[in-house]
Design a protein around this motif. Structure first.
Motif, PDB file in Angstrom:
ATOM      1  N   ILE A  49       0.833  -1.199   0.000  1.00 58.27           N
ATOM      2  CA  ILE A  49       0.000   0.000   0.000  1.00 58.27           C
ATOM      3  C   ILE A  49       0.871   1.253   0.000  1.00 58.27           C
ATOM      4  N   ILE A  50       1.895   1.257   0.836  1.00 56.35           N
ATOM      5  CA  ILE A  50       2.722   2.462   0.993  1.00 56.35           C
ATOM      6  C   ILE A  50       3.455   2.846  -0.286  1.00 56.35           C
ATOM      7  N   VAL A  51       4.018   1.852  -0.988  1.00 56.52           N
ATOM      8  CA  VAL A  51       4.811   2.225  -2.166  1.00 56.52           C
ATOM      9  C   VAL A  51       3.949   2.812  -3.275  1.00 56.52           C
ATOM     10  N   VAL A  52       2.648   2.591  -3.208  1.00 53.98           N
ATOM     11  CA  VAL A  52       1.778   3.187  -4.220  1.00 53.98           C
ATOM     12  C   VAL A  52       1.101   4.447  -3.685  1.00 53.98           C
ATOM     13  N   LEU A  53       0.675   4.371  -2.431  1.00 54.90           N
ATOM     14  CA  LEU A  53      -0.141   5.459  -1.887  1.00 54.90           C
ATOM     15  C   LEU A  53       0.663   6.702  -1.492  1.00 54.90           C
ATOM     16  N   THR A  54       1.821   6.519  -0.826  1.00 54.75           N
ATOM     17  CA  THR A  54       2.575   7.728  -0.440  1.00 54.75           C
ATOM     18  C   THR A  54       3.004   8.556  -1.653  1.00 54.75           C
ATOM     19  N   PRO A  55       3.448   7.906  -2.755  1.00 56.51           N
ATOM     20  CA  PRO A  55       3.739   8.733  -3.928  1.00 56.51           C
ATOM     21  C   PRO A  55       2.505   9.476  -4.433  1.00 56.51           C
ATOM     22  N   LEU A  56       1.360   8.794  -4.435  1.00 55.70           N
ATOM     23  CA  LEU A  56       0.142   9.428  -4.941  1.00 55.70           C
ATOM     24  C   LEU A  56      -0.231  10.638  -4.086  1.00 55.70           C
ATOM     25  N   ILE A  57      -0.263  10.432  -2.772  1.00 51.25           N
ATOM     26  CA  ILE A  57      -0.646  11.525  -1.877  1.00 51.25           C
ATOM     27  C   ILE A  57       0.391  12.640  -1.936  1.00 51.25           C
ATOM     28  N   LEU A 134       9.774   8.329   0.211  1.00 55.44           N
ATOM     29  CA  LEU A 134       8.927   8.440  -0.982  1.00 55.44           C
ATOM     30  C   LEU A 134       8.109   9.729  -0.940  1.00 55.44           C
ATOM     31  N   THR A 135       7.638  10.072   0.270  1.00 58.84           N
ATOM     32  CA  THR A 135       6.894  11.323   0.405  1.00 58.84           C
ATOM     33  C   THR A 135       7.772  12.498   0.005  1.00 58.84           C
ATOM     34  N   PHE A 165       2.703   6.789 -14.291  1.00 62.10           N
ATOM     35  CA  PHE A 165       3.819   6.209 -15.024  1.00 62.10           C
ATOM     36  C   PHE A 165       4.751   5.451 -14.086  1.00 62.10           C
ATOM     37  N   LEU A 166       5.165   6.107 -13.011  1.00 65.96           N
ATOM     38  CA  LEU A 166       6.146   5.478 -12.125  1.00 65.96           C
ATOM     39  C   LEU A 166       5.548   4.336 -11.317  1.00 65.96           C
ATOM     40  N   ALA A 167       4.259   4.456 -10.970  1.00 63.53           N
ATOM     41  CA  ALA A 167       3.675   3.437 -10.099  1.00 63.53           C
ATOM     42  C   ALA A 167       3.130   2.249 -10.871  1.00 63.53           C
TER      43      ALA A 167
END
Lengths: 260, 235
Positions: A49-57, A134-135, A165-167
């Protein structure tokens, strides 16, 4: 810079969204730990979850905060302050408040569960460190996109595309290229390709720590083979820090040349 | 004294300031006029260092200011749009700006003048446009800087606040300060301006008093004098 950072930080931690973000991680941590009862499994789920969500947020908050504070930035520009002071102050204020939501939101459930002193402590600390990095990376990238685009809608669009793109897309292209170039030695290519994407890099770093080779995937395996576990971790950490430093340098550079 | 020499600025293909020269003497109220898009705000922002010019020099009191930042401690600037971080309260913003300058202020006097006491603990995001503009004015006038720059100061103000604004501007002049204003409200200009700087197509078209402008255009009425310039240029 510290003054600007302090004010940005306090402005943000009182906003509703910081609470929502914190609450989300808190609930996630609680649910995963107390329903699962297996710390390392919970950490893997959280990692995904973190590797996708922290970049998004980080991306969304980054562009949103940049555009929303534009007029305030102009007000600060009329004060005796260097441009880099203003933008770095805002950037660190935002990145720290988001990273804070993550670390506290997940940290509290884990502390309640009793992770301190257990064997999973290191994996858990690493997970939080990667989330925080990541944040910092994605807020910096988003800030650069904001600085480069005066048009809000365009900036938002580019930021979301960058995340997508990155995720998501990056992995797809990567897999396809592995298939297509099956007959060639592609170790080096995949090694380089994985360092060019901070999300992949974070995933590898955590999996190396957890030592679950099944989850490593092709890149991870190459990584482990090439560096060994401990050197691999140091290398990927170093690369992640480079990923933080480069966009921050770019923020300073862009801020110096921009018209407001 | 502000001296601008050969200032050039273009945004993409659009040239906004074209080799502009301007000298503004110390003391007095200078109003910068010009049609929309004539470069008023760009000129002001160049002086403040918010816009990076393509060519030219700007100096204040014989000190070149391009790429510098400390000099801004001696300028009070009122931006055109007053938008502040919405989660901070008025008093917190006030504290921030005071901390950044670290100079004596007269904020209490201005708070009383504009009747801002009831809003001090309110969050900036919840204020009306006019109240925000009053906060904006307070932040501008609370320092005692020798140069005051006001970009459209009248927007959103009620008649009483408008009266206070005029008094404040006149008081600044009496203290020997230089006040630079852009506005579109001609009655306001007539009332307060010592000198007018008229910008057209990125150059100074006219600089002088209102009387001189009236003589030059042969119009008795100030508003018509301005209109005469525009018609002559665009005929």
């Amino acid at each position: 810079m510290l003054k600007i950072m302090k004010y940005s930080f306090f402005d943000l931690i009182r906003s509703r969204w910081s609470f929502v973000y914190f609450g989300f991680y808190f609930l996630l941590g609680m649910t995963l730990l107390f329903l699962n009862n297996d710390v390392s499994k919970a950490i893997i789920t959280m990692m995904n979850i973190i590797v996708v969500l922290t970049p998004l947020i980080g991306t969304i908050f980054g562009v949103m905060y940049y555009y929303n504070s534009k007029e305030f930035t102009e007000l600060l520009m009329a004060q005796p302050l260097k441009r880099s002071t203003i933008f770095l102050g805002q950037y660190f204020g935002l990145a720290l408040s988001l990273a804070g939501s993550l670390v506290l939101g997940l940290g509290i459930p884990f502390a309640i569960y009793g992770v301190v002193g257990s064997a999973a402590l290191l994996s858990f600390a690493l997970l939080l460190a990667v989330g925080a990095l990541l944040t910092f990376i994605f807020v910096a990238l988003a800030y650069n996109i904001g600085l480069a685009n005066d048009n809000k809608i365009k900036g938002f669009g580019i930021a979301i595309l960058m995340w997508l793109f990155l995720a998501v897309v990056y992995d797809g292209i990567f897999l396809i290229s592995l298939f297509v170039f099956d007959d060639y030695p592609i170790d080096k290519f995949s090694l380089i390709a994985s360092t060019l994407n901070p999300i992949d890099l974070s995933r590898i770093l955590i999996i190396l720590e957890l030592d679950i080779s099944v989850l490593l995937g092709y890149t991870g395996a190459v990584f482990q083979q090439f560096f060994g576990t401990s050197l691999g971790m140091i290398a990927s950490f170093g690369l992640l820090f480079t990923w933080v430093a480069l966009p921050i340098g770019l923020i300073v550079r862009q801020a110096k040349r921009k018209d407001f | 004294m502000i001296r601008v020499e050969g200032l050039k600025k273009s945004f993409g293909k659009l040239t906004v300031l074209d080799n502009l020269d301007l000298k503004i003497e110390k003391g007095g109220i200078f109003v910068i006029l010009g049609p929309n898009g004539s470069g008023k705000t760009t000129l002001i922002k160049s002086v403040l260092g918010m816009v990076v010019p393509n060519a030219g020099n700007i100096s204040i009191d014989n000190q070149p200011i391009l790429k510098e930042w400390q000099y801004r401690g001696n300028i009070d600037y009122l931006p055109q749009i007053a938008n502040f971080p919405s989660n901070l309260s008025v008093s917190e913003l006030l504290k921030l700006v005071k901390e950044l300058r670290d100079k004596p202020t007269r904020d209490q006097e201005l708070i009383a003048l504009f009747g801002l006491e009831p809003f001090l603990d309110k969050k900036l995001g919840n204020l009306s446009g006019g109240t925000k503009q009053k906060v904006n004015l307070m932040l501008t006038f609370m320092f005692n800087s020798p140069l005051v720059i006001l970009d459209e100061p009248t927007s959103g103000l009620d008649p009483i606040a408008m009266l206070h604004l005029k008094e404040l501007i006149r008081a600044e002049k009496e203290n020997g300060k230089t006040v630079l204003i852009t506005t579109h409200i001609m009655s306001f200009v007539e009332e307060i301006a010592d000198e007018i700087v008229f910008l057209l197509d990125g150059k100074i078209y006219f600089k002088g008093s209102i009387q001189e402008l009236q003589q030059m255009t042969g119009q008795v009425d100030f508003e018509h004098a301005i209109a005469a310039i525009l018609r002559r240029e665009h005929a």
